[in-house]
Design a protein around this motif. Structure first.
Motif, PDB file in Angstrom:
ATOM      1  N   TYR A 105       0.977   1.007  -3.782  1.00 13.43           N
ATOM      2  CA  TYR A 105       2.018   1.424  -4.860  1.00 13.43           C
ATOM      3  C   TYR A 105       3.352   1.194  -4.254  1.00 13.43           C
ATOM      4  N   HIS A 106       3.583   0.980  -2.942  1.00 15.01           N
ATOM      5  CA  HIS A 106       5.005   0.790  -2.460  1.00 15.01           C
ATOM      6  C   HIS A 106       5.966   1.734  -2.803  1.00 15.01           C
ATOM      7  N   TYR A 107       6.999   1.338  -3.536  1.00 17.17           N
ATOM      8  CA  TYR A 107       8.080   2.116  -4.037  1.00 17.17           C
ATOM      9  C   TYR A 107       7.742   2.795  -5.544  1.00 17.17           C
ATOM     10  N   GLU A 108       6.665   2.130  -6.032  1.00 19.05           N
ATOM     11  CA  GLU A 108       6.257   2.987  -7.525  1.00 19.05           C
ATOM     12  C   GLU A 108       5.339   4.108  -7.064  1.00 19.05           C
ATOM     13  N   LEU A 109       5.112   4.373  -5.869  1.00 19.78           N
ATOM     14  CA  LEU A 109       4.142   5.460  -5.559  1.00 19.78           C
ATOM     15  C   LEU A 109       4.846   6.660  -6.137  1.00 19.78           C
TER      16      LEU A 109
ATOM     17  N   PHE B 216       0.090   4.128   0.076  1.00 18.39           N
ATOM     18  CA  PHE B 216       1.398   3.506   0.389  1.00 18.39           C
ATOM     19  C   PHE B 216       1.503   2.062   0.333  1.00 18.39           C
TER      20      PHE B 216
ATOM     21  N   CYS C 134       8.219  10.528   4.995  1.00 16.54           N
ATOM     22  CA  CYS C 134       8.212   9.107   4.625  1.00 16.54           C
ATOM     23  C   CYS C 134       8.524   9.088   2.768  1.00 16.54           C
ATOM     24  N   LEU C 135       7.794  10.172   2.513  1.00 15.99           N
ATOM     25  CA  LEU C 135       8.183  10.192   0.752  1.00 15.99           C
ATOM     26  C   LEU C 135       9.414  10.490   0.427  1.00 15.99           C
TER      27      LEU C 135
ATOM     28  N   GLU D  62      12.003   7.498   2.256  1.00 13.82           N
ATOM     29  CA  GLU D  62      11.834   6.101   1.992  1.00 13.82           C
ATOM     30  C   GLU D  62      11.557   5.841   0.763  1.00 13.82           C
ATOM     31  N   ILE D  63      10.697   6.686   0.116  1.00 16.58           N
ATOM     32  CA  ILE D  63      10.117   6.470  -1.332  1.00 16.58           C
ATOM     33  C   ILE D  63      11.103   7.085  -2.367  1.00 16.58           C
TER      34      ILE D  63
ATOM     35  N   TYR E  82       8.784   1.070   6.962  1.00 16.48           N
ATOM     36  CA  TYR E  82       8.236   2.319   6.741  1.00 16.48           C
ATOM     37  C   TYR E  82       6.792   2.195   6.450  1.00 16.48           C
TER      38      TYR E  82
END
Length: 469
Positions: free
Chosen positions: A360-364, A357, A296-297, A300-301, A434
């Motif tokens: 932070y969503h995409y700021e993770l 997850f 996933c990281l 997706e991220i 995701y």
């Protein structure tokens, strides 16, 4: 005696060579994990293919590791270790040169086969050639490196792939095995002593090995490929008959006085059953968590392999610390309670990962996950070592070798099944987003850990009440 003296004179260098051989198969899972997205893009495969890349390695490893130990006992541990090293090197080349998913899967199966050939020889050589302080030192180094290999695989693998050395990309993660294997082979040929077992004249349990592989395959194939080919789900109906046949074959094999891959006599002891279940849950949920989190990281991220590797630095460090703390903790409160504490820490890490997850969503960023992954590493190592002691504490010394081999076989099999299960759940739910995929896949793993910890606690209380009554 000559072999023992030779080993003592060169013990440090010989031990280091064996440990180098130990690290290779153990970090290979981690290296692949940090390069999942780029491997998938190059080989043009989806989550199903990535699951198979990880799980088929575990299946061949699990099915043949006991056989590898028996071959070393019979034909020489040094010989099998060196054959395993060379074979692992050649299999790594096949993986590194792969241009499609089929070639990669062939290479991964061969890697698992040769890893199963070399790994059992390491501890057996240590036990048969060292005594006293040097033996304790070698065993401590062996167990410590097992924990550190998580860090080595994640960090070094991520750096190698991101560095794009010689413009090889992810392929360097496999090619790097080749020079290491050559060094181990050339030096090990002269330094590592040859040893055999005086009780190694028994035949291999071929029937048990084949049926064990068949049981794993009947589980893995429909779980991993059922989304694409729904008709494969019918294979699950063959699992129970195959398991019953395996039990009968192993029982018959053991009654003749031979060593079975999964000795039925072991499972007549309630505490051993508890220990095996505990161990199965750890080795089922942990690799599944690592796989879906890393996937996933990256996919997706947008994590690079280097960032993905850095995500699990603290996990590896805490795993190592947990392996050191587990024994004194169990001595203070008992193996069942220490297992429960490890389970609680693992659950905190699993649920913390899901929460991060969502927060932070995409700021993770990779450092946001350090506390959660560290909790998983600490908890998992405590669970793993506690379950190991639970399993072996009630086993007679004459069955210690068979119990250890059966435990390792089950561990590796569950690693493959756990990766397949979690990866398939993630893939099935991914169409819903995701966040839903990571929540449900890790959430189910969390529920499994919770339910088994509760069940073992209730069962333990029941056993104690019966004893007191």
């Amino acid at each position: 005696m000559l072999g023992q003296n030779k080993t003592q004179q060169l013990s440090m260098f010989g031990i280091l060579l064996l440990v180098m051989g130990q690290v290779l198969p153990q970090i290979d899972f981690s290296i692949v994990n940090v390069a999942l997205d780029v491997i998938g893009s190059t080989l043009k495969t989806d989550e199903t293919g990535l699951v198979l890349i990880v799980s088929l390695y575990g299946v061949s490893f699990a099915a043949l590791i006991t056989t590898g130990g028996r071959l070393g006992d019979k034909y020489g541990r040094k010989r099998m270790f060196l054959i395993g090293i060379i074979g692992f090197s050649l299999a790594s080349v096949i993986c590194g040169l792969a241009t499609d998913i089929i070639i990669m899967l062939i290479g991964r199966v061969l890697q698992g086969f040769f890893a199963a050939l070399l790994l059992p020889q390491i501890l057996a050589t240590i036990h048969s050639t060292l005594t006293g302080a040097r033996h304790r030192y070698a065993v401590s180094l062996y167990t410590s490196i097992a924990g550190l290999s998580v860090v080595i695989g994640q960090v070094v693998g991520g750096w190698l792939v991101s560095a794009n050395l010689f413009d090889l990309g992810w392929r360097i993660a496999f090619f790097i095995n080749v020079p290491i294997c050559i060094v181990i082979f050339l030096l090990g040929y002269f330094i590592i002593p040859e040893t055999k077992s005086n009780a190694a004249k028994q035949n291999m349990d071929i029937g048990g090995i084949v049926l064990f592989i068949l049981c794993l395959s009947l589980l893995m194939i429909p779980i991993s490929l059922g989304k694409r080919w729904p008709e494969l789900w019918w294979l699950l109906l063959g699992v129970l008959p195959c398991a019953i046949l395996l039990w009968r074959v192993e029982k018959s094999y053991e009654l003749t006085g031979r060593k079975a891959v999964l000795p039925p006599s072991l499972f007549k002891i309630p505490m051993v059953i508890n220990g095996f279940i505990s161990e199965m849950i750890v080795t089922f949920t942990y690799p599944g968590y690592l796989f879906v989190t890393a996937l996933c990281l990256q996919s997706e991220i947008g994590f690079t392999p280097f960032e993905s590797g850095n995500t699990f630095i603290v996990l590896g460090i805490m795993f190592f610390i947990g392996s050191l703390l587990s024994r004194p903790l169990s001595q203070q409160i008992g193996d069942h309670k220490s297992y429960a504490i490890g389970g609680a820490l693992t659950l905190i890490g699993f649920l913390g990962t899901i929460a991060l997850f969502h927060s932070y969503h995409y700021e993770l960023r990779f450092y946001h996950l350090w506390i959660a992954t560290g909790s998983v590493g600490l908890g998992n190592s405590i669970m793993l070592t506690s379950a190991y002691r639970l399993t072996l504490s009630q086993v007679a010394k004459c069955y210690a070798s068979e119990a250890s081999s059966a435990l390792v076989t089950v561990q590796q099999g569950c690693c493959a099944l756990g990766t397949t299960f979690a990866g398939t759940i993630y893939s099935l739910v991914l169409a819903l987003g995701y966040l839903n995929a990571i929540t449900i896949s890790i959430g189910i793993l969390s529920l499994i850990v919770l339910l088994v910890c509760i069940a073992i606690y209730i069962k333990t209380r029941g056993d104690l009440t019966q004893c007191l009554g």
